[in-house]
Motif scaffolding. Sequence first.
Motif, mmCIF file in Angstrom:
data_model
loop_
_atom_site.group_PDB
_atom_site.id
_atom_site.type_symbol
_atom_site.label_atom_id
_atom_site.label_comp_id
_atom_site.label_asym_id
_atom_site.label_seq_id
_atom_site.Cartn_x
_atom_site.Cartn_y
_atom_site.Cartn_z
ATOM 1 N N SER A 171 7.106 -1.553 8.052
ATOM 2 C CA SER A 171 6.788 -2.058 6.713
ATOM 3 C C SER A 171 6.543 -0.892 5.762
ATOM 4 O O SER A 171 6.851 -0.977 4.581
ATOM 5 N N ALA A 172 6.038 0.233 6.287
ATOM 6 C CA ALA A 172 5.906 1.419 5.439
ATOM 7 C C ALA A 172 7.282 1.871 4.960
ATOM 8 O O ALA A 172 7.442 2.304 3.813
ATOM 9 N N GLY A 173 8.279 1.742 5.836
ATOM 10 C CA GLY A 173 9.639 2.107 5.453
ATOM 11 C C GLY A 173 10.138 1.261 4.302
ATOM 12 O O GLY A 173 10.740 1.767 3.347
ATOM 13 N N PHE A 190 11.140 2.408 0.305
ATOM 14 C CA PHE A 190 12.298 1.972 -0.466
ATOM 15 C C PHE A 190 11.844 1.376 -1.797
ATOM 16 O O PHE A 190 12.366 1.704 -2.861
ATOM 17 N N VAL A 191 10.827 0.503 -1.722
ATOM 18 C CA VAL A 191 10.317 -0.126 -2.942
ATOM 19 C C VAL A 191 9.819 0.941 -3.910
ATOM 20 O O VAL A 191 10.101 0.897 -5.115
ATOM 21 N N ALA A 192 9.097 1.936 -3.382
ATOM 22 C CA ALA A 192 8.560 2.991 -4.238
ATOM 23 C C ALA A 192 9.683 3.766 -4.908
ATOM 24 O O ALA A 192 9.582 4.160 -6.067
ATOM 25 N N ALA A 193 10.779 3.975 -4.165
ATOM 26 C CA ALA A 193 11.875 4.767 -4.722
ATOM 27 C C ALA A 193 12.548 4.077 -5.889
ATOM 28 O O ALA A 193 12.982 4.718 -6.837
ATOM 29 N N VAL A 194 12.628 2.744 -5.835
ATOM 30 C CA VAL A 194 13.368 2.064 -6.887
ATOM 31 C C VAL A 194 12.480 1.544 -8.013
ATOM 32 O O VAL A 194 12.991 1.023 -8.991
ATOM 33 N N SER A 195 11.142 1.675 -7.880
ATOM 34 C CA SER A 195 10.349 1.144 -8.982
ATOM 35 C C SER A 195 9.624 2.253 -9.739
ATOM 36 O O SER A 195 9.252 3.275 -9.167
ATOM 37 N N LYS A 196 9.438 1.985 -11.029
ATOM 38 C CA LYS A 196 8.810 2.989 -11.882
ATOM 39 C C LYS A 196 7.345 2.681 -12.128
ATOM 40 O O LYS A 196 6.577 3.555 -12.493
ATOM 41 N N SER A 197 6.976 1.412 -11.984
ATOM 42 C CA SER A 197 5.583 1.072 -12.266
ATOM 43 C C SER A 197 5.059 0.146 -11.175
ATOM 44 O O SER A 197 5.827 -0.428 -10.403
ATOM 45 N N MET A 198 3.744 0.011 -11.145
ATOM 46 C CA MET A 198 3.132 -0.865 -10.158
ATOM 47 C C MET A 198 3.636 -2.294 -10.315
ATOM 48 O O MET A 198 3.745 -3.037 -9.356
ATOM 49 N N LEU A 199 3.932 -2.637 -11.572
ATOM 50 C CA LEU A 199 4.402 -3.979 -11.835
ATOM 51 C C LEU A 199 5.704 -4.245 -11.081
ATOM 52 O O LEU A 199 5.890 -5.277 -10.445
ATOM 53 N N GLN A 200 6.578 -3.255 -11.159
ATOM 54 C CA GLN A 200 7.847 -3.416 -10.459
ATOM 55 C C GLN A 200 7.642 -3.424 -8.951
ATOM 56 O O GLN A 200 8.330 -4.133 -8.236
ATOM 57 N N VAL A 201 6.680 -2.624 -8.498
ATOM 58 C CA VAL A 201 6.383 -2.628 -7.064
ATOM 59 C C VAL A 201 6.054 -4.037 -6.613
ATOM 60 O O VAL A 201 6.599 -4.546 -5.628
ATOM 61 N N ALA A 202 5.185 -4.682 -7.404
ATOM 62 C CA ALA A 202 4.770 -6.029 -7.021
ATOM 63 C C ALA A 202 5.969 -6.963 -6.990
ATOM 64 O O ALA A 202 6.170 -7.699 -6.030
ATOM 65 N N GLN A 203 6.782 -6.888 -8.036
ATOM 66 C CA GLN A 203 7.934 -7.792 -8.094
ATOM 67 C C GLN A 203 8.881 -7.579 -6.933
ATOM 68 O O GLN A 203 9.257 -8.510 -6.232
ATOM 69 N N ILE A 204 9.264 -6.304 -6.763
ATOM 70 C CA ILE A 204 10.283 -6.042 -5.747
ATOM 71 C C ILE A 204 9.744 -6.358 -4.354
ATOM 72 O O ILE A 204 10.450 -6.936 -3.526
ATOM 73 N N PHE A 258 12.994 6.746 3.594
ATOM 74 C CA PHE A 258 12.672 8.173 3.598
ATOM 75 C C PHE A 258 13.703 8.962 2.797
ATOM 76 O O PHE A 258 13.376 9.783 1.935
ATOM 77 N N ARG A 259 14.982 8.667 3.067
ATOM 78 C CA ARG A 259 16.065 9.336 2.342
ATOM 79 C C ARG A 259 16.010 9.006 0.862
ATOM 80 O O ARG A 259 16.176 9.858 -0.006
ATOM 81 N N LYS A 260 15.798 7.731 0.589
ATOM 82 C CA LYS A 260 15.832 7.227 -0.774
ATOM 83 C C LYS A 260 14.737 7.905 -1.610
ATOM 84 O O LYS A 260 14.987 8.382 -2.707
ATOM 85 N N ILE A 261 13.530 7.968 -1.052
ATOM 86 C CA ILE A 261 12.454 8.554 -1.845
ATOM 87 C C ILE A 261 12.556 10.068 -1.826
ATOM 88 O O ILE A 261 12.149 10.748 -2.762
ATOM 89 N N GLY A 262 13.187 10.599 -0.767
ATOM 90 C CA GLY A 262 13.367 12.039 -0.683
ATOM 91 C C GLY A 262 14.214 12.575 -1.821
ATOM 92 O O GLY A 262 14.036 13.706 -2.274
ATOM 93 N N LEU A 281 0.832 -1.211 0.000
ATOM 94 C CA LEU A 281 0.000 0.000 0.000
ATOM 95 C C LEU A 281 0.864 1.257 0.000
ATOM 96 O O LEU A 281 0.622 2.195 -0.749
ATOM 97 N N THR A 282 1.889 1.251 0.854
ATOM 98 C CA THR A 282 2.745 2.441 0.919
ATOM 99 C C THR A 282 3.446 2.683 -0.409
ATOM 100 O O THR A 282 3.480 3.807 -0.915
ATOM 101 N N ALA A 283 4.005 1.616 -0.965
ATOM 102 C CA ALA A 283 4.690 1.786 -2.245
ATOM 103 C C ALA A 283 3.697 2.265 -3.297
ATOM 104 O O ALA A 283 4.016 3.116 -4.130
ATOM 105 N N ALA A 284 2.463 1.743 -3.235
ATOM 106 C CA ALA A 284 1.478 2.066 -4.266
ATOM 107 C C ALA A 284 1.110 3.542 -4.277
ATOM 108 O O ALA A 284 0.982 4.141 -5.339
#
Lengths: 371, 360
Positions: free
Chosen positions: B260-262, B266-280, B353-357, B183-186
């Motif tokens: 888990s939000a943290g 991180f997942v959100a920072a490194v992925s470009k699409s929802m698909l990648q979110v799911a994978q990572i 936080f740093r990563k997505i910042g 959810l957080t990454a999404a």
Amino acid sequence: MNPGVIKAYILKEFKELVRSRLILIVYILPTMIIILFGYGIRMEVTDARTLIIDNDNSRISRDLSARFDHSKYFDTRVTSGMSEQKALKRIKQARVDILIIIPNGFEKRLLHGEKTEIGVFIDGAFPVRATTMQNYVKGVIYNAAQSLMRKKPENLITINSRNLFNQAMRDEDAIVPGLIGLILLVAPAILSALLIVKEKEEGTIFNFYSSPIKKSEFIVAKLVPPLILHSLNIFILFLWATWLFEVPFRGSFLLYWGAAQIYILISLGVGLLVSIITRTQIVAIVLTIIITIIPGFLYSGMLMPISSMSGESKIEAHIYPVMYFNHIIYDTFLIGQGLDSPKNQLYLAILVFYALFLILLGSWLMKKEIA
Amino acid sequence: MIGTFFALVAKELIGFFRSWGLVAIVLYSFTLDIYITGAGIEMQAKNIAVGYVDETGGGMSRKILSRLHMPEFQKPVMFTSQEALSQSIYNREIMVGLIFESDFEKSLKKYGRSSIDLLLDSIAATQSFQALQYLQNILLDYADIGIPVELKIHKLFNPNATTSQFMAMAEMLSVITLLGVILTAAVFVREKENGTWDIMLLMPIDPKLIILAKSFSQVLIIMGGVVIATGIVLFGIFDVPINGSISAFFLLSFFYAFTSAGIGLFVAAVSKSMLQVAQISILIMMPLIFLSGAWTPIHAMHPLLQELSLISPLRYYIEGSESIFFRGTDVADLWSYFAGVIILGSVLYFYGFRKIGRLF
């Protein structure tokens, strides 16, 4: 159907899979699941942390403690004089699994032929382990008692046990074949659902709606790449099972392979159905996971044999395709009856029926227009 | 500042409740999913299918068979030949096959000892083992050898050893992990995908506040789910005991939801699409769940895995929750679980936080 169109579409799918690095997940995920679950699930209990409070400190009580000490099932520590309260607190803090208290005067009472009792406390937070530990403890103490008895027992019946299929009762043999079934159900379904829903979410599905490509061509083009990619996993998973986990393979490889291919088709059918009712990728992924993983576990026979089920769960197990495939896969790995067994023939036929049914249903429900 | 924060949180919550698919999935995961797992997964050997071949003509063998009964065993099925019995075992319709040879009773009367042949389908190793132990105990009991030692066995915390309570709790913790991350990454990646991310960048709001508010809103959703799941499913349906302090559990859950939000950040920072979110997220979460001790106690794992499990925040969360629900550990003794979750959680959250910042 125009083979040229299908070929072009399939080529496009493969290019996208490689570019989006989705292809990595196709091969990393199944391997990761089989390794993690295969090593991670240990039902067998060894080295249960056992604390024996020996308040008697006599020959018999020391002999009893030694029996626990020599067993690989227990990791034993013996003390005397610790209070029950303090020892129970250790269990509460999850530092001890089993607490055995041998009372004062234990040997004296035994030698006088009087009844005496041993207190056993077991951490029951993890139920299966608790039952197993309880049975271990009973076994050790009864055995010790028997060897002390002078009177010959009158009705002693022993069991000549022949363990079929999994002689050493290894957890790996029990779990890994079932995992292959689980993976081949979940992974292709996710991939095929995503390939279609991605186009819906990104809007590129309108190319399909407005172009002269036929529905059947579209479906073939979407399902063939996951089918080809995951077919390789049938062999990869086989290698992990037999080489890394050393699960014996006693049956027919051809049956294993054929059944697994059909099972992938079933999984693709599930993915196709999911892609019809969902619009966003995230919902598609979660929905696929929900409808495949739980039945995949419950009806796999990994945790509970189908023959032990009753009532509703027995009926449900017969409705999902999981049970049929798992019967065949355990047969090929551990039992080895192969296609000679009428039951395997029947189950294989049922799987073929499921594959056709799901894919035809999906094709029928899919619309080549804006829903 | 505070006003902006809550406005952002409210925005995310409204966005969440508008996507009915997501709401349905979260509700499903926190109720039905936990219910199905708890009710369905039974690892104890129960209702075992037994078959027998009796060549003795009754008597003693009947008496023994009459001791096999529910809930452990189904009513034994009679087979006329060993072949038929073993075929049934090969077809996995029968799990335990007992064979009473013709001289079984004679030898028992004459010498006071005898033996039964047992064919055991040991594919489901745990259950086969338990079945064997049940049988041994039944025969020992039958022999009545008069052991002068009485065993007083107490299974603490869960005296009937019901699997459903434990499974339901473990499943809830897995759901929290899964949804907390996804959810957080999404919420971040959806903005990237929809292009509203650029609008975020243009807004005159401190990006830190945006990140904090967005992840806090998802923590709130998770906590809502936890309350529903504990109240309705755990306590309402499965009657899970609560021997410790329930507020300690909610507090621990709150910290864990942030952890888990943290990971989600991180997942959100490194992925470009929802698909990648799911994978990572799957790649990160699977090891997390398996190193947590939900399926196997930590000290029974491979030594290397034991060391690795020290960095799984889920490990501390599961052990802590187990202790609160079942063991009834004192709040003061829970500090190690809290420390584990909070330390790993702050590291992970800060890193995410740093990563997505950096994307701002």
